[in-house]
Design an enzyme around this catalytic site. Structure first.
Site, short mmCIF file in Angstrom:
data_model
loop_
_atom_site.label_atom_id
_atom_site.label_comp_id
_atom_site.label_asym_id
_atom_site.label_seq_id
_atom_site.Cartn_x
_atom_site.Cartn_y
_atom_site.Cartn_z
N HIS A 95 6.78 -31.01 30.35
CA HIS A 95 6.51 -30.21 29.06
C HIS A 95 5.34 -30.45 28.36
O HIS A 95 4.98 -31.19 27.74
CB HIS A 95 7.44 -31.37 28.58
CG HIS A 95 7.61 -29.61 26.88
ND1 HIS A 95 8.48 -28.82 27.06
CD2 HIS A 95 7.41 -30.17 25.05
CE1 HIS A 95 8.75 -28.28 25.85
NE2 HIS A 95 7.93 -29.05 25.31
N SER A 96 4.91 -29.21 28.18
CA SER A 96 3.92 -28.09 27.26
C SER A 96 2.77 -28.21 28.27
O SER A 96 2.40 -28.07 29.29
CB SER A 96 3.81 -28.89 25.83
OG SER A 96 3.36 -27.66 25.00
N MET A 97 2.13 -29.35 27.31
CA MET A 97 0.47 -30.24 27.94
C MET A 97 1.40 -30.62 29.11
O MET A 97 0.08 -30.85 30.12
CB MET A 97 0.18 -30.90 26.59
CG MET A 97 -1.48 -31.43 27.63
SD MET A 97 -2.33 -32.37 26.60
CE MET A 97 -1.38 -34.30 26.51
N ALA A 99 2.85 -29.98 31.78
CA ALA A 99 3.29 -29.00 32.00
C ALA A 99 2.13 -28.33 33.11
O ALA A 99 2.60 -28.39 34.71
CB ALA A 99 4.13 -27.23 31.77
N SER A 122 7.83 -27.70 31.85
CA SER A 122 8.83 -26.82 30.43
C SER A 122 7.54 -26.26 29.65
O SER A 122 6.54 -26.75 28.77
CB SER A 122 9.72 -28.00 30.13
OG SER A 122 10.21 -28.15 28.77
#
Length: 260
Positions: A95-97, A99, A122
């Site tokens: 998720h975010s970083m 990803a 994500s």
């Protein structure tokens, strides 16, 4: 499987062991996040894969360790920690970083011939989409304001000024890592062979749907995109829907031989 060493014990959390599972799902948290962010997801997904959550240095039980402030260094350490777990095909979820880290880990594993069933990205625009960001260079108050705006940090932590400022170095290092990251293609063609699934919030101020769609250019495998109500941390209020989506992806990924 070789026995995880002390290095792996630092980086990997297995909240709900499922050694009989045929695949392993590796969860990588956002900037400022920790493995415990995924505890409930691990509980719900344990019947579908063996779930491993990554714990970055500089937070919680690793607070005494210096945080890492670049993607390459984080990928190197996480890769080393995951090697003992690669006797079964991996699915990477970030998720975010996380990803970005998942994507670079996937590239490395595929180059090494490690079975990789799929990647779930994500809350992050495609690595090919450049945007100049400099939150990590701002003062503490501006960094805290950014964290509050994205609504992903525990309310108790945000309310405790002393504790919040203790964890700011790790948060700042994470932001520096992801904000200074640049995608470098290995050559012409897609970066990955494995299927890629992208999940994103419909009102995420950091990721537009077109930016999320750009992930499809990075794989020669199957691609899917799902949107959910909510912002950057849509996956918390939408946990049930996100869990269903991940279960569907696991089923789709594992129907295809890993590494094809």
């Amino acid at each position: 499987m070789s026995t995880p060493d002390e290095h792996g014990d630092l980086w990997i959390r297995r909240f709900h062991p499922a050694p009989e599972a045929h695949h392993r799902l590796v969860l990588l948290p956002h900037a400022g996040g920790s493995a415990s962010f995924f505890f409930n997801f691990s509980k719900e997904l344990a019947g579908h894969a063996e779930v491993l959550a990554v714990q970055y240095p500089g937070r919680q039980d690793r607070r005494a360790e210096p945080p890492l402030d670049n993607v390459a260094a984080l990928v190197e350490e996480i890769h080393r920690a995951l090697l003992p777990w690669t006797d079964k095909p991996l699915v990477l979820f970030g998720h975010s970083m996380g990803a970005v880290l998942s994507f670079e880990l996937a590239r490395r594993f595929e180059r090494e011939g490690v079975p990789l069933a799929g990647l779930i990205a994500s809350g992050r625009r495609s690595p090919t989409v450049r945007r100049e960001e400099n939150v990590h260079t701002r003062g503490d108050d501006a960094l805290i304001a950014e964290i509050r705006a994205l609504s992903g940090t525990d309310a108790g932590l945000l309310a405790d000024e002393e504790l919040l400022r203790m964890v700011l170095p790790a948060i700042r290092s994470d932001y520096k890592a992801v904000e200074t990251y640049r995608y470098l293609p290995d050559g012409p063609g897609p970066a990955l062979k494995c299927p890629v699934s992208v999940l994103t919030g419909e009102s995420d101020p950091r990721v537009s749907v077109p930016e999320a769609m750009e992930w499809r250019e990075l794989t020669g495998g199957e691609f899917s995109l799902r949107t959910f109500p909510g912002g950057h941390f849509y996956l918390t209020p939408q946990q049930a829907g996100v869990t269903r989506a991940v279960i569907e992806d696991l089923a789709a990924f594992t129907a295809v031989p890993a590494g094809r």
